[in-house]
Design a protein around this motif. Structure first.
Motif, PDB file in Angstrom:
ATOM      1  N   LEU A   1       9.869  28.566  -0.167  1.00 67.05           N
ATOM      2  CA  LEU A   1      10.724  27.220  -0.571  1.00 67.05           C
ATOM      3  C   LEU A   1      12.146  27.234   0.046  1.00 67.05           C
ATOM      4  O   LEU A   1      12.900  28.087  -0.103  1.00 67.05           O
ATOM      5  CB  LEU A   1      10.798  27.115  -2.141  1.00 67.05           C
ATOM      6  CG  LEU A   1      11.520  25.713  -2.755  1.00 67.05           C
ATOM      7  CD1 LEU A   1      10.542  24.834  -1.993  1.00 67.05           C
ATOM      8  CD2 LEU A   1      11.398  25.814  -4.305  1.00 67.05           C
ATOM      9  N   LEU A   2      12.168  26.296   0.983  1.00 67.93           N
ATOM     10  CA  LEU A   2      13.494  26.067   1.731  1.00 67.93           C
ATOM     11  C   LEU A   2      14.004  24.501   1.280  1.00 67.93           C
ATOM     12  O   LEU A   2      13.274  23.521   1.022  1.00 67.93           O
ATOM     13  CB  LEU A   2      13.269  25.888   3.251  1.00 67.93           C
ATOM     14  CG  LEU A   2      12.770  27.311   3.599  1.00 67.93           C
ATOM     15  CD1 LEU A   2      12.321  27.336   5.261  1.00 67.93           C
ATOM     16  CD2 LEU A   2      13.800  28.335   3.554  1.00 67.93           C
ATOM     17  N   HIS A   3      15.460  24.366   1.310  1.00 65.16           N
ATOM     18  CA  HIS A   3      16.003  23.295   1.170  1.00 65.16           C
ATOM     19  C   HIS A   3      16.788  22.797   2.183  1.00 65.16           C
ATOM     20  O   HIS A   3      17.670  23.447   2.472  1.00 65.16           O
ATOM     21  CB  HIS A   3      16.705  23.278  -0.444  1.00 65.16           C
ATOM     22  CG  HIS A   3      17.429  21.895  -0.513  1.00 65.16           C
ATOM     23  ND1 HIS A   3      16.551  20.727  -0.550  1.00 65.16           N
ATOM     24  CD2 HIS A   3      18.577  21.340  -0.736  1.00 65.16           C
ATOM     25  CE1 HIS A   3      17.220  19.673  -0.989  1.00 65.16           C
ATOM     26  NE2 HIS A   3      18.548  20.104  -1.178  1.00 65.16           N
ATOM     27  N   MET A   4      16.270  21.951   2.824  1.00 63.71           N
ATOM     28  CA  MET A   4      17.299  21.135   4.025  1.00 63.71           C
ATOM     29  C   MET A   4      17.466  19.891   3.870  1.00 63.71           C
ATOM     30  O   MET A   4      16.932  18.814   4.436  1.00 63.71           O
ATOM     31  CB  MET A   4      16.613  21.423   5.211  1.00 63.71           C
ATOM     32  CG  MET A   4      15.995  22.707   5.777  1.00 63.71           C
ATOM     33  SD  MET A   4      14.979  22.665   7.166  1.00 63.71           S
ATOM     34  CE  MET A   4      14.881  24.428   7.559  1.00 63.71           C
ATOM     35  N   PRO A   5      18.781  19.619   3.192  1.00 59.45           N
ATOM     36  CA  PRO A   5      18.957  18.082   2.811  1.00 59.45           C
ATOM     37  C   PRO A   5      19.494  17.291   3.882  1.00 59.45           C
ATOM     38  O   PRO A   5      20.415  17.857   4.585  1.00 59.45           O
ATOM     39  CB  PRO A   5      20.168  18.280   1.753  1.00 59.45           C
ATOM     40  CG  PRO A   5      20.866  19.725   1.910  1.00 59.45           C
ATOM     41  CD  PRO A   5      19.408  20.628   2.486  1.00 59.45           C
ATOM     42  N   PHE A   6      18.914  16.207   4.035  1.00 59.82           N
ATOM     43  CA  PHE A   6      19.729  15.267   5.225  1.00 59.82           C
ATOM     44  C   PHE A   6      19.981  13.979   4.547  1.00 59.82           C
ATOM     45  O   PHE A   6      19.356  13.513   3.456  1.00 59.82           O
ATOM     46  CB  PHE A   6      18.684  14.805   6.299  1.00 59.82           C
ATOM     47  CG  PHE A   6      17.925  16.177   6.942  1.00 59.82           C
ATOM     48  CD1 PHE A   6      18.841  16.920   7.717  1.00 59.82           C
ATOM     49  CD2 PHE A   6      16.622  16.644   6.548  1.00 59.82           C
ATOM     50  CE1 PHE A   6      18.289  18.136   8.350  1.00 59.82           C
ATOM     51  CE2 PHE A   6      16.120  17.720   7.361  1.00 59.82           C
ATOM     52  CZ  PHE A   6      16.960  18.414   8.339  1.00 59.82           C
ATOM     53  N   ASP A   7      20.775  13.113   5.088  1.00 59.69           N
ATOM     54  CA  ASP A   7      21.128  12.055   4.681  1.00 59.69           C
ATOM     55  C   ASP A   7      19.988  11.024   4.582  1.00 59.69           C
ATOM     56  O   ASP A   7      19.292  11.186   5.619  1.00 59.69           O
ATOM     57  CB  ASP A   7      22.632  11.130   5.286  1.00 59.69           C
ATOM     58  CG  ASP A   7      23.671  12.269   5.241  1.00 59.69           C
ATOM     59  OD1 ASP A   7      23.971  12.691   4.228  1.00 59.69           O
ATOM     60  OD2 ASP A   7      24.563  11.811   6.394  1.00 59.69           O
ATOM     61  N   ASP A   8      19.975  10.093   3.748  1.00 61.13           N
ATOM     62  CA  ASP A   8      18.871   9.144   3.867  1.00 61.13           C
ATOM     63  C   ASP A   8      19.233   7.662   4.720  1.00 61.13           C
ATOM     64  O   ASP A   8      20.134   7.052   4.018  1.00 61.13           O
ATOM     65  CB  ASP A   8      18.269   8.740   2.354  1.00 61.13           C
ATOM     66  CG  ASP A   8      17.154   7.814   2.270  1.00 61.13           C
ATOM     67  OD1 ASP A   8      16.714   7.437   3.377  1.00 61.13           O
ATOM     68  OD2 ASP A   8      16.711   7.749   1.219  1.00 61.13           O
ATOM     69  N   PRO A   9      18.764   7.718   5.622  1.00 59.78           N
ATOM     70  CA  PRO A   9      19.133   6.239   6.444  1.00 59.78           C
ATOM     71  C   PRO A   9      18.547   5.142   5.703  1.00 59.78           C
ATOM     72  O   PRO A   9      19.299   4.004   6.194  1.00 59.78           O
ATOM     73  CB  PRO A   9      18.552   6.678   7.812  1.00 59.78           C
ATOM     74  CG  PRO A   9      17.273   7.625   7.485  1.00 59.78           C
ATOM     75  CD  PRO A   9      17.883   8.471   6.268  1.00 59.78           C
ATOM     76  N   SER A  10      17.608   5.323   4.962  1.00 59.88           N
ATOM     77  CA  SER A  10      17.083   4.147   4.420  1.00 59.88           C
ATOM     78  C   SER A  10      18.110   3.313   3.518  1.00 59.88           C
ATOM     79  O   SER A  10      18.059   2.072   3.134  1.00 59.88           O
ATOM     80  CB  SER A  10      15.774   4.271   3.299  1.00 59.88           C
ATOM     81  OG  SER A  10      14.907   4.957   4.280  1.00 59.88           O
ATOM     82  N   PHE A  11      19.022   4.183   3.043  1.00 60.45           N
ATOM     83  CA  PHE A  11      20.142   3.306   2.141  1.00 60.45           C
ATOM     84  C   PHE A  11      21.341   2.857   2.897  1.00 60.45           C
ATOM     85  O   PHE A  11      22.301   2.203   2.249  1.00 60.45           O
ATOM     86  CB  PHE A  11      20.302   4.329   0.895  1.00 60.45           C
ATOM     87  CG  PHE A  11      19.521   4.663  -0.104  1.00 60.45           C
ATOM     88  CD1 PHE A  11      18.830   3.702  -0.681  1.00 60.45           C
ATOM     89  CD2 PHE A  11      18.850   5.991  -0.113  1.00 60.45           C
ATOM     90  CE1 PHE A  11      17.816   3.816  -1.691  1.00 60.45           C
ATOM     91  CE2 PHE A  11      17.928   6.358  -1.157  1.00 60.45           C
ATOM     92  CZ  PHE A  11      17.353   5.119  -1.994  1.00 60.45           C
ATOM     93  N   PHE A  12      21.264   3.050   4.225  1.00 59.23           N
ATOM     94  CA  PHE A  12      22.521   2.567   5.038  1.00 59.23           C
ATOM     95  C   PHE A  12      22.447   1.078   4.783  1.00 59.23           C
ATOM     96  O   PHE A  12      21.546   0.475   5.211  1.00 59.23           O
ATOM     97  CB  PHE A  12      22.429   3.165   6.233  1.00 59.23           C
ATOM     98  CG  PHE A  12      23.492   2.966   7.161  1.00 59.23           C
ATOM     99  CD1 PHE A  12      24.715   3.695   7.118  1.00 59.23           C
ATOM    100  CD2 PHE A  12      23.620   1.968   8.019  1.00 59.23           C
ATOM    101  CE1 PHE A  12      26.146   3.389   7.856  1.00 59.23           C
ATOM    102  CE2 PHE A  12      24.653   1.622   8.856  1.00 59.23           C
ATOM    103  CZ  PHE A  12      25.829   2.495   8.659  1.00 59.23           C
TER     104      PHE A  12
END
Length: 132
Positions: A88-99
């Motif tokens: 199990l890996l966690h690679m968080p990225f900004d959500d461009p949908s909320f821009f």
């Protein structure tokens, strides 16, 4: 969470960099649709995700997986327990949908996030193929 942007772009990049050596799926805890700006940004980079569909993580319960990667904090917290012997890996990225901005500003944010995801998924795919 919605399986509309970050996870779809991640799936596209992993398929691209895996060059047929990786079986890749994306899913969300609350699937909805594949975001048109994600499709456009990826197409500009030479990766076609227009045939992708938004899927529920429940579709993969019971499937044997080697890795489960979460790309946002909400998904990591909401992801149901998936039994099995996987990493199990966690690679968080900004959500461009909320821009919030003009259509061009929003597309630029999708491009920015696409490029961040590309760099991470390239390294991940190469590591998996080499056997980490």
């Amino acid at each position: 969470t919605g399986n509309s942007a970050r996870s779809q772009m991640s799936e596209g990049w992993l398929r691209h960099f895996g060059n047929g050596q990786l079986e890749v799926f994306s899913a969300g805890t609350r699937p909805c649709f594949v975001h048109p700006l994600a499709i456009q940004a990826m197409k500009e980079a030479g990766v076609d995700i227009s045939s992708h569909r938004s899927k529920s993580v429940n579709e993969f319960v019971g499937k044997e997986l080697d890795y489960v990667v979460t790309v946002c904090d909400n998904a990591r917290e909401e992801c149901p327990y998936l039994p099995g012997n996987h990493v199990l890996l966690h690679m968080p990225f900004d959500d461009p949908s909320f821009f919030d901005g003009t259509e061009e500003e929003r597309l630029n944010e999708f491009r920015r996030v696409r490029d961040v995801i590309r760099n991470e998924m390239k390294g991940f795919a190469e590591g998996v193929i080499r056997g980490l």
